[in-house]
Design a protein around this motif. Structure first.
Motif, short mmCIF file in Angstrom:
data_model
loop_
_atom_site.label_atom_id
_atom_site.label_comp_id
_atom_site.label_asym_id
_atom_site.label_seq_id
_atom_site.Cartn_x
_atom_site.Cartn_y
_atom_site.Cartn_z
N GLU A 89 0.85 -1.19 0.00
CA GLU A 89 0.00 0.00 0.00
C GLU A 89 0.89 1.24 0.00
O GLU A 89 1.83 1.35 0.78
CB GLU A 89 -0.92 0.01 1.22
N TYR A 90 0.57 2.19 -0.91
CA TYR A 90 1.31 3.45 -1.00
C TYR A 90 0.45 4.59 -0.48
O TYR A 90 -0.77 4.57 -0.62
CB TYR A 90 1.68 3.76 -2.45
N PHE A 96 -4.52 6.78 -0.91
CA PHE A 96 -3.64 5.62 -1.05
C PHE A 96 -3.96 4.80 -2.30
O PHE A 96 -5.05 4.88 -2.86
CB PHE A 96 -3.79 4.71 0.18
N TRP A 97 -2.95 4.04 -2.76
CA TRP A 97 -3.09 3.01 -3.78
C TRP A 97 -2.68 1.68 -3.16
O TRP A 97 -1.92 1.65 -2.20
CB TRP A 97 -2.16 3.25 -4.96
N VAL A 98 -3.15 0.60 -3.77
CA VAL A 98 -2.68 -0.73 -3.38
C VAL A 98 -2.26 -1.47 -4.64
O VAL A 98 -3.03 -1.54 -5.62
CB VAL A 98 -3.76 -1.54 -2.64
N GLU A 99 -1.03 -1.99 -4.64
CA GLU A 99 -0.52 -2.75 -5.77
C GLU A 99 -0.35 -4.21 -5.39
O GLU A 99 0.12 -4.53 -4.29
CB GLU A 99 0.82 -2.19 -6.24
N TYR A 100 -0.74 -5.11 -6.32
CA TYR A 100 -0.73 -6.55 -6.05
C TYR A 100 0.24 -7.26 -7.00
O TYR A 100 0.51 -6.77 -8.11
CB TYR A 100 -2.14 -7.12 -6.21
N ARG A 109 -9.11 3.83 -3.89
CA ARG A 109 -9.09 4.27 -2.49
C ARG A 109 -10.29 3.75 -1.72
O ARG A 109 -10.76 4.38 -0.77
CB ARG A 109 -9.02 5.80 -2.41
N HIS A 112 -8.40 -0.53 1.94
CA HIS A 112 -7.01 -0.63 2.34
C HIS A 112 -6.52 -2.07 2.20
O HIS A 112 -7.31 -3.01 2.09
CB HIS A 112 -6.83 -0.17 3.80
N LEU A 113 -5.21 -2.21 2.19
CA LEU A 113 -4.60 -3.54 2.07
C LEU A 113 -5.04 -4.41 3.24
O LEU A 113 -4.84 -4.06 4.41
CB LEU A 113 -3.08 -3.42 2.05
#
Length: 353
Positions: A89-90, A96-100, A109, A112-113
Motif C-alpha cells: 500500500e502506497y 492511497f493506492w494498493v498494488e498486487y 481508495r 485498504h490492504l
C-alpha cells in the motif's frame, strides 16, 4: 593491505552494482575474479597479472563514471518496472493506492490492504480495470475519473494556421473513446486556452514572449481570415478543431462535457484555477490526459496534477507534439515509469465494454 586484498575489495564493491547494468562490466569482473582466484594460490601477483588487473580496474572505473550513474533514480535504465513480490500500500490513510503481485494497481481508495493481502474483486458497476504499459492493470472509480483533453483547438490543429499531422491523427481515436467514457460516467473536460483582455494585460513576460515571433503577433492579435484574435475566448481559433467542437456541444447538451479555460501552459498551475476548482468540487481523483502539445501544455498540466496528488494516466494515441523526435517519447517514458501510467484508447474502449 596487500595488492591482492585491494583488488578483492574492489571486486566485491563493483561487481553487484555493475552486473544489472553493464554487460562489459560483468565480463571485466569475471576476469578480475579469475585473477583473484589465481592469487590465492600464489604468494604474489606476477608483473603480467598486476598489469592486466590495473588495465581492467581502469576500464571498470571508466564504466562507473560514464555508464552507471553515481546517483540513481527509480526509473533510470528501466525498460519496465518489475512487479511487486507482495502486495503493498502506497500513500497514507486518506489517499492511497494498493498494488498486487498480479499487476493490479487499485486507485479507487475504496479498500485498504487487507491483513491476508487478498486481491479484491472488480465491482463493475462502479469500477473499471484498464490495462496500462508495463504489464499492469489500473482499477479506477468511474465516479472519480475525468478525461482532460488539452488544446485540441483550431489554433494548434487547423491546416490554415499550421501543419500538425500527428495532432490531426489524434482526432479520430479521440472521437472513438469519448462516448464509451461518457457511458461509464467519466467526465469529459475540454481544457483550452481562452484569454480575457484583463488576463492579456497581466500575463508574465515569458508567457507573452513564447507566443510571439520576432516581436510580432502574440495573444490578442488578429489572425488572418475569420479566425479572430489569438487564443481569446469565443474566437474561432480558440474553438475545438472540426468535429471535436460538435462533439463537445453534444456532450455539453447531455451534461457530460465541460469547457474549462486556462491562461498558462498548465491548466492547473495554481490553486483556484478553473480546473483545480472543478476537480476538487466534483471529487475527481483520476485523470486521463490527451491533447497537444505533449511536451508543452499537456505535460505542464500532467505534471502539476501529479504534484497535487492526482492519479495521472497519459493516453498515448490521443497525445501528440510538433517538437523534434524525443519530445513525446520522453513524456511517455516518464509518465509510465515514474509519474503515473500510460495507456491507449483501445484499452479504455475494451475495458468500458
Amino acid at each position: 593491505m596487500s595488492f591482492h586484498h585491494v583488488v578483492l575489495h574492489l571486486r566485491y564493491a563493483f561487481y553487484d552494482s555493475l552486473r544489472p547494468h553493464v554487460s562489459r562490466g560483468t565480463s571485466i569482473c569475471r576476469h578480475l575474479s579469475y585473477l583473484i582466484i589465481i592469487s590465492r594460490h600464489r604468494a604474489e601477483f606476477s608483473q603480467a597479472a598486476i598489469t592486466d588487473t590495473a588495465r581492467l580496474l581502469s576500464e571498470l572505473l571508466w564504466i562507473m563514471m560514464h555508464e552507471v550513474p553515481i546517483h540513481d533514480t527509480p526509473i533510470l535504465g528501466m525498460a519496465t518496472r518489475p512487479r511487486v513480490s507482495k502486495a503493498i500500500e502506497y500513500g497514507h490513510t486518506a489517499n492511497f493506492w494498493v498494488e498486487y503481485p498480479s499487476g493490479l494497481i487499485d486507485l479507487t481508495r475504496s479498500q485498504h490492504l487487507a491483513t491476508d493481502a487478498v486481491e479484491p474483486s472488480l465491482v463493475s458497476s462502479t469500477q473499471l480495470d484498464i490495462p496500462v504499459a508495463g504489464d499492469r492493470t489500473i482499477r479506477v472509480d468511474k465516479s472519480k475519473a475525468a478525461a482532460v483533453i488539452i488544446d485540441m483547438q483550431n489554433f494548434f490543429l487547423h491546416p490554415e494556421l499550421r501543419v500538425h499531422k500527428t495532432g490531426l491523427a489524434c482526432v479520430d481515436p479521440l472521437l472513438k473513446v469519448i462516448d464509451p467514457l461518457r457511458k461509464q460516467g467519466v467526465k469529459i473536460l475540454w481544457v483550452n486556452w481562452g484569454l480575457t483582455d484583463q488576463e492579456v494585460k497581466t500575463l508574465p513576460p515569458a508567457v507573452v514572449r513564447g507566443f510571439m515571433k520576432g516581436g510580432f503577433g502574440g495573444f490578442g492579435t488578429e489572425l488572418p481570415g475569420n479566425f479572430g484574435r489569438l487564443l481569446m475566448r469565443d474566437a474561432r481559433n480558440s474553438e475545438l478543431y472540426g468535429p471535436l467542437q460538435e462533439e463537445y456541444l453534444k456532450g455539453q447538451e447531455e451534461g457530460t462535457d465541460v469547457w474549462i479555460h486556462k491562461n498558462r501552459m498548465s491548466g492547473i498551475w495554481g490553486h483556484q484555477t478553473a480546473l483545480d476548482l472543478y476537480l476538487k468540487e466534483n471529487g475527481v481523483t483520476t485523470l486521463f490526459f490527451g491533447g497537444v502539445n505533449a511536451d508543452q501544455c499537456v505535460l505542464g498540466t500532467f505534471i502539476d496534477a501529479y504534484f497535487q496528488g492526482y492519479d495521472c494516466i497519459m493516453v498515448e494515441d490521443i497525445t501528440a507534439t510538433t517538437s523534434p523526435a524525443g519530445g513525446l517519447e520522453n513524456v511517455l517514458y516518464n509518465a509510465a515509469n515514474s509519474q503515473g501510467f500510460v495507456t491507449n484508447t483501445s484499452n479504455i474502449i475494451s475495458a468500458s465494454g
